[in-house]
Design an enzyme around this catalytic site. Structure first.
Site, PDB file in Angstrom:
ATOM      1  N   LYS A   1      13.552  -2.623 -14.047  1.00 37.60           N
ATOM      2  CA  LYS A   1      12.720  -3.720 -14.551  1.00 37.60           C
ATOM      3  C   LYS A   1      13.582  -4.700 -15.361  1.00 37.60           C
ATOM      4  CE  LYS A   1       8.831  -4.271 -14.224  1.00 37.60           C
ATOM      5  NZ  LYS A   1       7.983  -4.925 -13.170  1.00 37.60           N
TER       6      LYS A   1
ATOM      7  N   GLY B   1      15.686  12.295 -21.043  1.00 40.02           N
ATOM      8  CA  GLY B   1      15.933  10.957 -21.610  1.00 40.02           C
ATOM      9  C   GLY B   1      14.687  10.297 -22.173  1.00 40.02           C
TER      10      GLY B   1
ATOM     11  N   LEU C   1       0.829  -1.214   0.000  1.00 39.46           N
ATOM     12  CA  LEU C   1       0.000   0.000   0.000  1.00 39.46           C
ATOM     13  C   LEU C   1       0.862   1.263   0.000  1.00 39.46           C
ATOM     14  CD1 LEU C   1      -3.005  -0.975   2.333  1.00 39.46           C
ATOM     15  CD2 LEU C   1      -2.910  -0.984  -0.161  1.00 39.46           C
TER      16      LEU C   1
ATOM     17  N   PHE D   1       3.294  -8.473  -9.715  1.00 40.41           N
ATOM     18  CA  PHE D   1       3.066  -7.133 -10.279  1.00 40.41           C
ATOM     19  C   PHE D   1       3.799  -6.056  -9.473  1.00 40.41           C
ATOM     20  CE2 PHE D   1      -0.868  -9.420 -11.351  1.00 40.41           C
ATOM     21  CZ  PHE D   1      -1.109  -9.034 -12.663  1.00 40.41           C
TER      22      PHE D   1
ATOM     23  N   TYR E   1      13.685   3.533 -14.043  1.00 37.34           N
ATOM     24  CA  TYR E   1      12.587   2.549 -13.957  1.00 37.34           C
ATOM     25  C   TYR E   1      12.860   1.379 -14.903  1.00 37.34           C
ATOM     26  CZ  TYR E   1       8.180   0.348 -15.300  1.00 37.34           C
ATOM     27  OH  TYR E   1       7.214  -0.586 -15.613  1.00 37.34           O
TER      28      TYR E   1
ATOM     29  N   THR F   1       7.766  -5.028 -18.716  1.00 34.07           N
ATOM     30  CA  THR F   1       7.383  -3.906 -19.571  1.00 34.07           C
ATOM     31  C   THR F   1       8.148  -3.893 -20.890  1.00 34.07           C
ATOM     32  OG1 THR F   1       7.516  -1.486 -19.686  1.00 34.07           O
ATOM     33  CG2 THR F   1       9.061  -2.533 -18.219  1.00 34.07           C
ATOM     34  N   ASP F   2       7.579  -3.204 -21.871  1.00 35.07           N
ATOM     35  CA  ASP F   2       8.292  -3.012 -23.149  1.00 35.07           C
ATOM     36  C   ASP F   2       9.475  -2.052 -22.998  1.00 35.07           C
ATOM     37  OD1 ASP F   2       6.834  -0.655 -22.797  1.00 35.07           O
ATOM     38  OD2 ASP F   2       5.789  -0.752 -24.729  1.00 35.07           O
ATOM     39  N   GLU F   3       9.485  -1.271 -21.893  1.00 34.60           N
ATOM     40  CA  GLU F   3      10.531  -0.244 -21.753  1.00 34.60           C
ATOM     41  C   GLU F   3      11.927  -0.840 -21.607  1.00 34.60           C
ATOM     42  OE1 GLU F   3       9.803   3.170 -19.462  1.00 34.60           O
ATOM     43  OE2 GLU F   3       7.659   3.192 -19.877  1.00 34.60           O
TER      44      GLU F   3
ATOM     45  N   LEU G   1      -0.266   9.421 -18.013  1.00 38.54           N
ATOM     46  CA  LEU G   1      -0.795  10.374 -19.002  1.00 38.54           C
ATOM     47  C   LEU G   1      -2.332  10.381 -19.091  1.00 38.54           C
ATOM     48  CD1 LEU G   1      -0.184  12.415 -21.294  1.00 38.54           C
ATOM     49  CD2 LEU G   1      -0.346  10.493 -22.872  1.00 38.54           C
TER      50      LEU G   1
HETATM   51  P1  NAD Z   1       1.116   0.593  -9.831  1.00 40.82           P
HETATM   52  O1  NAD Z   1       2.186   1.566  -9.500  1.00 40.82           O
HETATM   53  O2  NAD Z   1      -0.264   1.102 -10.121  1.00 40.82           O
HETATM   54  O3  NAD Z   1       0.952  -0.469  -8.651  1.00 40.82           O
HETATM   55  C1  NAD Z   1       2.044  -1.035  -8.004  1.00 40.82           C
HETATM   56  C2  NAD Z   1       1.533  -1.726  -6.737  1.00 40.82           C
HETATM   57  O4  NAD Z   1       2.666  -2.357  -6.106  1.00 40.82           O
HETATM   58  C3  NAD Z   1       0.916  -0.779  -5.712  1.00 40.82           C
HETATM   59  O5  NAD Z   1      -0.280  -1.309  -5.225  1.00 40.82           O
HETATM   60  C4  NAD Z   1       1.960  -0.695  -4.602  1.00 40.82           C
HETATM   61  O6  NAD Z   1       1.402  -0.469  -3.325  1.00 40.82           O
HETATM   62  C5  NAD Z   1       2.606  -2.065  -4.700  1.00 40.82           C
HETATM   63  N1  NAD Z   1       3.976  -2.077  -4.186  1.00 40.82           N
HETATM   64  C6  NAD Z   1       4.979  -1.197  -4.448  1.00 40.82           C
HETATM   65  N2  NAD Z   1       6.086  -1.521  -3.759  1.00 40.82           N
HETATM   66  C7  NAD Z   1       5.791  -2.645  -3.059  1.00 40.82           C
HETATM   67  C8  NAD Z   1       6.526  -3.484  -2.173  1.00 40.82           C
HETATM   68  N3  NAD Z   1       7.800  -3.206  -1.863  1.00 40.82           N
HETATM   69  N4  NAD Z   1       5.924  -4.567  -1.659  1.00 40.82           N
HETATM   70  C9  NAD Z   1       4.619  -4.847  -1.959  1.00 40.82           C
HETATM   71  N5  NAD Z   1       3.882  -4.086  -2.782  1.00 40.82           N
HETATM   72  C10 NAD Z   1       4.456  -3.006  -3.320  1.00 40.82           C
HETATM   73  O7  NAD Z   1       1.685  -0.259 -11.033  1.00 40.82           O
HETATM   74  P2  NAD Z   1       0.941  -0.850 -12.305  1.00 40.82           P
HETATM   75  O8  NAD Z   1       0.841   0.189 -13.341  1.00 40.82           O
HETATM   76  O9  NAD Z   1      -0.265  -1.572 -11.858  1.00 40.82           O
HETATM   77  O10 NAD Z   1       2.052  -1.905 -12.799  1.00 40.82           O
HETATM   78  C11 NAD Z   1       2.051  -3.226 -12.296  1.00 40.82           C
HETATM   79  C12 NAD Z   1       3.208  -3.984 -12.916  1.00 40.82           C
HETATM   80  O11 NAD Z   1       3.063  -3.991 -14.327  1.00 40.82           O
HETATM   81  C13 NAD Z   1       4.580  -3.371 -12.642  1.00 40.82           C
HETATM   82  O12 NAD Z   1       5.485  -4.405 -12.445  1.00 40.82           O
HETATM   83  C14 NAD Z   1       4.898  -2.603 -13.919  1.00 40.82           C
HETATM   84  O13 NAD Z   1       6.284  -2.531 -14.115  1.00 40.82           O
HETATM   85  C15 NAD Z   1       4.238  -3.478 -14.948  1.00 40.82           C
HETATM   86  N6  NAD Z   1       3.776  -2.795 -16.174  1.00 40.82           N
HETATM   87  C16 NAD Z   1       2.981  -1.684 -16.087  1.00 40.82           C
HETATM   88  C17 NAD Z   1       2.505  -1.108 -17.263  1.00 40.82           C
HETATM   89  C18 NAD Z   1       1.602   0.107 -17.229  1.00 40.82           C
HETATM   90  O14 NAD Z   1       1.340   0.672 -18.284  1.00 40.82           O
HETATM   91  N7  NAD Z   1       1.100   0.534 -16.086  1.00 40.82           N
HETATM   92  C19 NAD Z   1       2.859  -1.650 -18.493  1.00 40.82           C
HETATM   93  C20 NAD Z   1       3.691  -2.769 -18.533  1.00 40.82           C
HETATM   94  C21 NAD Z   1       4.130  -3.345 -17.356  1.00 40.82           C
HETATM   95  O1  DAU Z   2       5.476   1.169 -21.748  1.00 44.30           O
HETATM   96  C1  DAU Z   2       5.043   0.562 -20.575  1.00 44.30           C
HETATM   97  C2  DAU Z   2       5.175   1.541 -19.441  1.00 44.30           C
HETATM   98  O2  DAU Z   2       4.138   2.497 -19.611  1.00 44.30           O
HETATM   99  C3  DAU Z   2       5.074   0.892 -18.064  1.00 44.30           C
HETATM  100  O3  DAU Z   2       6.141   0.001 -17.909  1.00 44.30           O
HETATM  101  C4  DAU Z   2       5.113   1.966 -16.967  1.00 44.30           C
HETATM  102  O4  DAU Z   2       4.921   1.357 -15.710  1.00 44.30           O
HETATM  103  C5  DAU Z   2       4.001   2.947 -17.233  1.00 44.30           C
HETATM  104  O5  DAU Z   2       4.058   3.988 -16.302  1.00 44.30           O
HETATM  105  C6  DAU Z   2       4.084   3.516 -18.644  1.00 44.30           C
HETATM  106  O6  DAU Z   2       5.250   4.367 -18.789  1.00 44.30           O
HETATM  107  P1  DAU Z   2       5.188   5.721 -19.618  1.00 44.30           P
HETATM  108  O7  DAU Z   2       6.264   6.612 -19.189  1.00 44.30           O
HETATM  109  O8  DAU Z   2       5.062   5.446 -21.074  1.00 44.30           O
HETATM  110  O9  DAU Z   2       3.734   6.247 -19.118  1.00 44.30           O
HETATM  111  P2  DAU Z   2       3.201   7.708 -18.772  1.00 44.30           P
HETATM  112  O10 DAU Z   2       1.711   7.601 -18.692  1.00 44.30           O
HETATM  113  O11 DAU Z   2       3.925   8.302 -17.624  1.00 44.30           O
HETATM  114  O12 DAU Z   2       3.559   8.520 -20.071  1.00 44.30           O
HETATM  115  C7  DAU Z   2       3.039   8.185 -21.345  1.00 44.30           C
HETATM  116  C8  DAU Z   2       3.605   9.167 -22.335  1.00 44.30           C
HETATM  117  O13 DAU Z   2       3.040  10.446 -22.083  1.00 44.30           O
HETATM  118  C9  DAU Z   2       5.108   9.340 -22.236  1.00 44.30           C
HETATM  119  O14 DAU Z   2       5.650   9.531 -23.526  1.00 44.30           O
HETATM  120  C10 DAU Z   2       5.272  10.626 -21.408  1.00 44.30           C
HETATM  121  C11 DAU Z   2       4.055  11.424 -21.785  1.00 44.30           C
HETATM  122  N1  DAU Z   2       3.495  12.303 -20.721  1.00 44.30           N
HETATM  123  C12 DAU Z   2       3.294  11.769 -19.484  1.00 44.30           C
HETATM  124  C13 DAU Z   2       2.775  12.555 -18.481  1.00 44.30           C
HETATM  125  C14 DAU Z   2       2.571  11.995 -17.085  1.00 44.30           C
HETATM  126  C15 DAU Z   2       3.156  13.618 -21.010  1.00 44.30           C
HETATM  127  O15 DAU Z   2       3.321  14.087 -22.162  1.00 44.30           O
HETATM  128  N2  DAU Z   2       2.642  14.383 -20.012  1.00 44.30           N
HETATM  129  C16 DAU Z   2       2.453  13.916 -18.743  1.00 44.30           C
HETATM  130  O16 DAU Z   2       1.993  14.697 -17.866  1.00 44.30           O
END
Ligand code: NAD
Ligand code: DAU
Length: 361
Positions: A165, A295, A36, A82, A161, A135-137, A201
């Site tokens: 990963k 970056g 949490l 996750f 980040y 992630t794709d990153e 975003l």
């Molecule tokens: P999120 O940040 O919304 O949620 C992360 C959760 O992990 C939270 O509930 C947090 O409380 C919990 N957490 C953090 N540190 C912890 C710890 N030390 N021990 C236990 N719980 C902990 O993340 P998300 O967007 O749901 O992403 C979930 C997974 O999917 C991540 O591994 C992320 O790298 C991966 N991922 C996310 C995206 C995306 O677009 N959001 C895309 C590809 C992969």
């Molecule tokens: O590609 C998968 C990843 O996507 C996951 O692994 C990450 O956990 C997830 O956070 C996400 O990363 P991004 O950096 O791509 O997501 P974000 O929503 O932060 O940003 C999406 C795009 O929008 C990125 O090019 C940055 C841009 N952006 C983001 C924010 C927060 C803006 O232009 N303005 C903003 O305020």
């Protein structure tokens, strides 16, 4: 898959997966371990289908004895991992938490699994799975005309980040190779949908637009992401868990390539349609180009041929319909939104990331 440990199941994708799994797998019982942090909320776990098959445990994945106890006492056969620090911008401000949770935390889970599943042989090796969500990153940034990332693309992470990963993915691979831990890795593109924390975003644009605040587009807004509706991601994970080949990696993505500016404009158009009487119509007027992310990766794209041909999975949701559903969800869930945006931590992050950013130089 009888007893499943989900880490990070109070976050965005993890909580969607908890809902999805309870719906789709009537025989499964879930232990949900989440620390949490600012990104996790118990509100994401309200109104679960069949809640008696879900047990929430507040705790840290770095606490190896705690995880060992859960694996042993509850005869856990499947881990879906996750839990992570997930926001690129926060990793630029403070990378330490990313190294701790994403690298050290994954290591600690792997060690717990090695000890209980392999050393103590609590369950037959063929009955257990460690599914790591990535992630794709990790693959880095693509030129505009470069082919999409495949599972063979060399790792080239750019942000703290992405590097954390990538390190966690390597650890998982090493445990499969060295100890024979039955692992699966999925690398997914950008998710969007219900319960996404409004630092990313899409939710940030929806919420700021509703308030008539500037919509911050980093740099020139021409960066490209591959967007996947979160329920499609949940379906892909369950498919890989059930039918994926042990030790393999599968790319998951949404098969689309919009620029960030196109995404922001699409959200504005949906809001214009849903709330035509708003004084902020046309919402597009609120767009503001702000200083770029250091970056900043230019383009991601996922080649999903492997999961498509091997496991017959492809995304079901079109980006246009997924965005409409997402905007509706944020409009209909005001109490959830309020509970987050009123948090002091959230307001502090907004200040750190956006104050003085409008100087786009
Ligand atoms: P999120 O940040 O919304 O949620 C992360 C959760 O992990 C939270 O509930 C947090 O409380 C919990 N957490 C953090 N540190 C912890 C710890 N030390 N021990 C236990 N719980 C902990 O993340 P998300 O967007 O749901 O992403 C979930 C997974 O999917 C991540 O591994 C992320 O790298 C991966 N991922 C996310 C995206 C995306 O677009 N959001 C895309 C590809 C992969
Ligand atoms: O590609 C998968 C990843 O996507 C996951 O692994 C990450 O956990 C997830 O956070 C996400 O990363 P991004 O950096 O791509 O997501 P974000 O929503 O932060 O940003 C999406 C795009 O929008 C990125 O090019 C940055 C841009 N952006 C983001 C924010 C927060 C803006 O232009 N303005 C903003 O305020």
């Amino acid at each position: 898959m009888k007893n499943v440990l989900i880490t990070g199941g109070a976050g965005f994708i993890g909580s969607n997966f908890v809902h999805y799994m309870l719906k789709k797998e009537p025989g499964a019982k879930i232990w949900n371990l989440d620390a949490l942090t600012y990104a996790g909320s118990l509100l994401n776990l309200k109104d679960l289908p069949d809640p008696e098959r879900h047990l929430f445990l507040e705790g840290d994945i770095c606490d190896q004895p705690l995880v060992e106890g859960i694996l042993r006492d509850d005869r856990v056969d499947t881990i879906v991992h996750f839990a992570a620090e997930s926001h690129v911008d926060r990793s630029i401000e403070g990378p330490g938490a990313f190294v701790r949770t994403n690298i050290q935390g994954t290591f600690s889970l792997l060690e717990a699994a090695r000890k209980v599943w392999l050393d103590e042989a609590s369950l037959p090796r063929k009955a257990v799975r460690f599914h790591h969500i990535s992630t794709d990153e990790v693959y880095g940034s693509l030129a505009l005309d470069a082919p999409a990332f495949t599972e063979q693309t060399p790792y080239d992470p750019n942000s703290p980040y992405a590097a954390s990963k990538a390190a966690s993915d390597h650890l998982v691979r090493a445990y499969a190779h060295t100890y024979g831990l039955p692992t699966l890795i999925t690398n997914c593109s950008n998710n969007y949908g219900p319960f996404q924390f409004p630092e990313k975003l899409i939710p940030i644009v929806i919420l700021k637009a509703l308030q008539g605040l500037p919509l911050p587009v980093y740099g020139d807004g021409q960066q490209i992401r591959d967007w996947l509706y979160v329920e499609d991601h949940c379906e892909a994970i369950l498919t890989v868990l059930k039918s994926g080949r042990i030790g393999e990696t599968y790319n998951i993505g949404g098969n689309n390539q919009p620029t960030n500016l196109e995404i922001v404009e699409a959200i504005c158009a949906i809001l214009d349609e849903y709330i035509p009487d708003s004084s902020h119509v046309p919402h597009k007027q609120l767009i503001q180009f702000v200083r770029d992310r250091p970056g900043h990766d230019r383009r991601y794209a996922m080649n999903i041929q492997k999961i498509q041909t091997e496991l017959n999975w492809k995304p079901a949701e079109e980006l246009s319909s997924g965005l409409r559903k997402t905007v509706s969800w944020y409009l209909e869930n005001e109490p959830w939104v309020k509970s987050i945006v009123e948090e002091k931590d959230y307001q502090m992050w907004m200040d750190v990331n956006y104050t003085n950013r409008s100087d786009n130089s």
